[in-house]
Structures are given as structure tokens and as C-alpha cells.
Design a protein around this motif. Structure first.
Motif, PDB file in Angstrom:
ATOM      1  N   HIS A  32       0.861  -1.192   0.000  1.00 51.54           N
ATOM      2  CA  HIS A  32       0.000   0.000   0.000  1.00 51.54           C
ATOM      3  C   HIS A  32       0.894   1.238   0.000  1.00 51.54           C
ATOM      4  CE1 HIS A  32      -3.772  -1.946   1.936  1.00 51.54           C
ATOM      5  NE2 HIS A  32      -2.935  -2.921   1.656  1.00 51.54           N
ATOM      6  N   TYR A  34       0.603   5.486   0.853  1.00 48.26           N
ATOM      7  CA  TYR A  34      -0.179   6.585   1.428  1.00 48.26           C
ATOM      8  C   TYR A  34       0.677   7.844   1.447  1.00 48.26           C
ATOM      9  CZ  TYR A  34      -3.451   3.040   3.084  1.00 48.26           C
ATOM     10  OH  TYR A  34      -4.358   2.016   3.146  1.00 48.26           O
ATOM     11  N   GLN A  36       0.884  11.609   3.540  1.00 50.93           N
ATOM     12  CA  GLN A  36       0.387  12.381   4.674  1.00 50.93           C
ATOM     13  C   GLN A  36       0.996  13.781   4.638  1.00 50.93           C
ATOM     14  OE1 GLN A  36       1.393  10.872   8.632  1.00 50.93           O
ATOM     15  NE2 GLN A  36      -0.480  11.731   9.493  1.00 50.93           N
ATOM     16  N   PRO A  42      -3.312  10.536   6.836  1.00 48.71           N
ATOM     17  CA  PRO A  42      -2.746   9.842   5.670  1.00 48.71           C
ATOM     18  C   PRO A  42      -3.849   9.602   4.643  1.00 48.71           C
ATOM     19  CG  PRO A  42      -2.116   8.747   7.734  1.00 48.71           C
ATOM     20  CD  PRO A  42      -3.169   9.745   8.076  1.00 48.71           C
ATOM     21  N   PHE A  87       4.291   7.020   2.847  1.00 47.84           N
ATOM     22  CA  PHE A  87       4.480   5.771   3.593  1.00 47.84           C
ATOM     23  C   PHE A  87       4.084   4.593   2.711  1.00 47.84           C
ATOM     24  CE2 PHE A  87       5.297   7.440   7.750  1.00 47.84           C
ATOM     25  CZ  PHE A  87       4.523   8.586   7.885  1.00 47.84           C
ATOM     26  N   PHE A 105       3.804  -0.006   8.584  1.00 48.90           N
ATOM     27  CA  PHE A 105       4.265   1.043   7.689  1.00 48.90           C
ATOM     28  C   PHE A 105       5.773   1.211   7.779  1.00 48.90           C
ATOM     29  CE2 PHE A 105       0.380   2.813   6.079  1.00 48.90           C
ATOM     30  CZ  PHE A 105      -0.573   2.560   7.055  1.00 48.90           C
ATOM     31  N   GLY A 106       6.373   1.589   6.647  1.00 50.17           N
ATOM     32  CA  GLY A 106       7.760   2.017   6.661  1.00 50.17           C
ATOM     33  C   GLY A 106       7.886   3.342   7.384  1.00 50.17           C
ATOM     34  N   LYS A 107       9.126   3.768   7.613  1.00 53.18           N
ATOM     35  CA  LYS A 107       9.355   4.989   8.385  1.00 53.18           C
ATOM     36  C   LYS A 107       8.994   6.261   7.633  1.00 53.18           C
ATOM     37  CE  LYS A 107      12.815   3.106  11.498  1.00 53.18           C
ATOM     38  NZ  LYS A 107      14.183   3.217  12.066  1.00 53.18           N
TER      39      LYS A 107
ATOM     40  N   LYS B  40       6.816  12.524  13.546  1.00 58.36           N
ATOM     41  CA  LYS B  40       7.813  12.090  12.568  1.00 58.36           C
ATOM     42  C   LYS B  40       7.995  10.571  12.530  1.00 58.36           C
ATOM     43  CE  LYS B  40      10.337  16.449  12.694  1.00 58.36           C
ATOM     44  NZ  LYS B  40      11.643  17.120  12.780  1.00 58.36           N
ATOM     45  N   LYS B  41       6.968   9.856  12.934  1.00 59.03           N
ATOM     46  CA  LYS B  41       6.983   8.395  12.899  1.00 59.03           C
ATOM     47  C   LYS B  41       5.791   7.902  12.082  1.00 59.03           C
ATOM     48  CE  LYS B  41      10.390   7.818  15.884  1.00 59.03           C
ATOM     49  NZ  LYS B  41      11.683   7.203  15.480  1.00 59.03           N
ATOM     50  N   PRO B  42       5.824   6.658  11.631  1.00 56.70           N
ATOM     51  CA  PRO B  42       4.667   6.134  10.909  1.00 56.70           C
ATOM     52  C   PRO B  42       3.550   5.753  11.872  1.00 56.70           C
ATOM     53  CG  PRO B  42       6.364   4.455  11.103  1.00 56.70           C
ATOM     54  CD  PRO B  42       6.955   5.709  11.659  1.00 56.70           C
ATOM     55  N   PRO B  43       2.326   5.631  11.361  1.00 59.97           N
ATOM     56  CA  PRO B  43       1.234   5.145  12.214  1.00 59.97           C
ATOM     57  C   PRO B  43       1.518   3.720  12.689  1.00 59.97           C
ATOM     58  CG  PRO B  43       0.374   6.124  10.203  1.00 59.97           C
ATOM     59  CD  PRO B  43       1.847   5.967  10.016  1.00 59.97           C
ATOM     60  N   LEU B  90      -5.188   8.093  15.401  1.00 60.70           N
ATOM     61  CA  LEU B  90      -5.884   8.059  14.121  1.00 60.70           C
ATOM     62  C   LEU B  90      -6.875   6.905  14.096  1.00 60.70           C
ATOM     63  CD1 LEU B  90      -2.754   8.547  11.855  1.00 60.70           C
ATOM     64  CD2 LEU B  90      -4.644  10.165  12.003  1.00 60.70           C
ATOM     65  N   ASN B  99      -6.762  -6.391   1.545  1.00 64.69           N
ATOM     66  CA  ASN B  99      -6.166  -5.311   0.771  1.00 64.69           C
ATOM     67  C   ASN B  99      -7.120  -4.191   0.366  1.00 64.69           C
ATOM     68  OD1 ASN B  99      -3.335  -5.461   0.559  1.00 64.69           O
ATOM     69  ND2 ASN B  99      -3.613  -7.378  -0.518  1.00 64.69           N
ATOM     70  N   PHE B 104      -8.493   7.162   6.562  1.00 65.36           N
ATOM     71  CA  PHE B 104      -8.149   7.709   7.880  1.00 65.36           C
ATOM     72  C   PHE B 104      -8.956   8.960   8.201  1.00 65.36           C
ATOM     73  CE2 PHE B 104      -4.467   5.380   9.377  1.00 65.36           C
ATOM     74  CZ  PHE B 104      -3.958   4.791   8.227  1.00 65.36           C
ATOM     75  N   GLY B 105      -9.247   9.118   9.497  1.00 59.45           N
ATOM     76  CA  GLY B 105      -9.749  10.386  10.000  1.00 59.45           C
ATOM     77  C   GLY B 105      -8.577  11.318  10.248  1.00 59.45           C
TER      78      GLY B 105
END
Lengths: 115, 113
Positions: A32, A34, A36, A42, A87, A105-107, B40-43, B90, B99, B104-105
Motif C-alpha cells: 500500500h 499513502y 500524509q 494519511p 508511507f 508502515f515504513g518509516k 515524525k513516525k509512521p502510524p 488516528l 487489501n 483515515f480520520g
């Protein structure tokens, strides 16, 4: 098991192209993508499924190479609106038909497009 | 505009408080999710509800308690949180099949003092 994204950040001028890569040490069945924007949710861009397909969305396209366990996101003729953090996400189970929505998710790759 | 609505947008709470985050979607989606995102991080996935039943709990501390009253609503009850729990929370929904994309909100920005 977190997918690895590269580069971590990229700065472009409007009209330039960029490629963001996402790779995994585990077998990939889907990826996937996304985007943000700062202070926003996102937003889904596209899903790539096993089979090496490519997809496109306006001037943003992506490919999926299951042999290399890698997906790449291509941004062509970038616009200011492309700025944000991208992401990639892979299913945590890593299985075809695995658990729904259990994405890891990746960073992220921070993309900045300048005028 | 996002089709997943979260309230409140911002929340400041003390470590002894009890509060709740709310999420609503009217897209007919059968799966709903809570993600936590630090700066600065992913969900990071916390919980998944599929057809109103909790299907995934990613080893989240019990001070976070999810609830899905019906297919359109998702709550996250908070109690005795720690300052390190401060983050963007989130909510997301999907059709619930393999898939299907996540919607997202805009999130609730939580600060624990």
C-alpha cells in the motif's frame, strides 16, 4: 519486519521527478502507498498486488517486483501539492489473503517540492 | 474532506483522568482501526474491529480500552495514561476485505500532562 523506505527525504523543484523505494525482507504479496501532509490524515494512493503490476494515478505511478520484494513509487513532473510524507505499508502477516488492515508502515519518505 | 470523523481534535488530560476518543464513518465499512502516531513516525496499529468484533489487539496496555457500539462508531476509552502516551490517535476504516484501502480520520491530538 518493518519495510524499509529510501530515501528518507528528498527535495525537488517543481517539474522534477522522484522515485521512492520500499523493500521488505519478507515475501511481499501486496504493498500500500499513502501520503500524509503535515497536520493531516494519511491519504490512500494505491495498492500494488503480487504479479508485478504497475498502477498509475495522475502523474504518480508505482511498480511491484515480488522477486526483489520491492515496490517503487514514481512521481513525475512533481507539483507543489505532492509535498508530504509518503508511507508504504505491507501486511504484517505477509500472507496472501492474510489479516485485513494489519499494516506495518515504513518509516516514511519526506518529499518537499519547491517552486 | 475526510469521510471518517474524529472528535475531539485536541485533548489535554491529566494522568488520573478518564476520557474517550470518538470515531464515526458512514461509508458502510465493516472494519475499523485505531492507530497511534508519534511525531515524525509512521502510524502504529493498536486495534482492529471487524464486523464489530475485536479481531486484533497489538499488545496495547489496558489503560487503552476500545469499544465498537455499532458498525459506524468506534471509541477509545482512556484511563490513567502516561505522558509518553501523548500522540496523534488516528481512526481508520475499510471495507474489511483483503487489501482494501484504509480511510483515515484527521486524528485526535492527545497530550497527557
Amino acid at each position: 519486519q518493518q519495510p524499509v523506505q529510501s530515501p528518507q527525504a528528498v527535495i525537488l523543484r517543481e517539474g522534477e521527478d522522484a522515485v521512492i523505494n520500499c523493500s521488505s525482507s519478507k515475501a511481499l504479496y501486496s504493498v500500500h502507498w499513502y501520503r500524509q501532509k503535515h497536520g493531516e490524515a494519511p491519504v490512500f494512493l494505491m495498492i500494488l498486488l503480487k504479479g508485478g503490476e504497475q498502477k498509475g494515478h495522475d502523474k504518480i505511478s508505482a511498480s511491484f517486483n515480488e522477486k526483489k520484494q520491492q515496490s517503487s513509487l514514481y512521481l513525475t513532473a512533481s507539483q507543489l501539492s505532492y509535498s508530504g510524507t509518503y508511507f508504504c505499508g505491507t501486511d504484517r502477516t505477509g500472507e496472501y489473503g492474510g489479516s485485513q488492515g494489519n499494516l506495518i508502515f515504513g518509516k516514511g519518505t519526506k518529499l518537499s517540492v519547491k517552486p | 474532506d475526510t469521510e471518517v470523523t474524529q472528535t475531539p481534535k485536541h485533548l489535554v488530560m491529566g494522568m488520573t483522568n478518564k476520557k474517550s476518543l470518538k470515531c464515526e464513518q458512514h461509508m458502510g465499512h465493516r472494519a475499523m482501526y485505531w492507530y497511534k502516531q508519534k511525531a515524525k513516525k509512521p502510524p502504529e496499529l493498536m486495534f482492529v474491529y471487524s464486523y464489530e468484533k475485536l479481531s486484533i489487539n497489538e499488545s496495547v496496555p489496558s489503560r487503552f480500552s476500545p469499544e465498537c457500539p455499532n458498525s459506524s462508531l468506534l471509541n477509545l476509552h482512556l484511563h490513567a495514561l502516561q505522558p509518553e502516551d501523548s500522540a496523534l490517535y488516528l481512526c481508520a476504516s475499510s471495507q474489511g476485505v483483503w487489501n482494501s484501502p484504509l480511510h483515515f480520520g484527521n486524528g485526535t491530538r492527545l497530550t497527557v500532562t
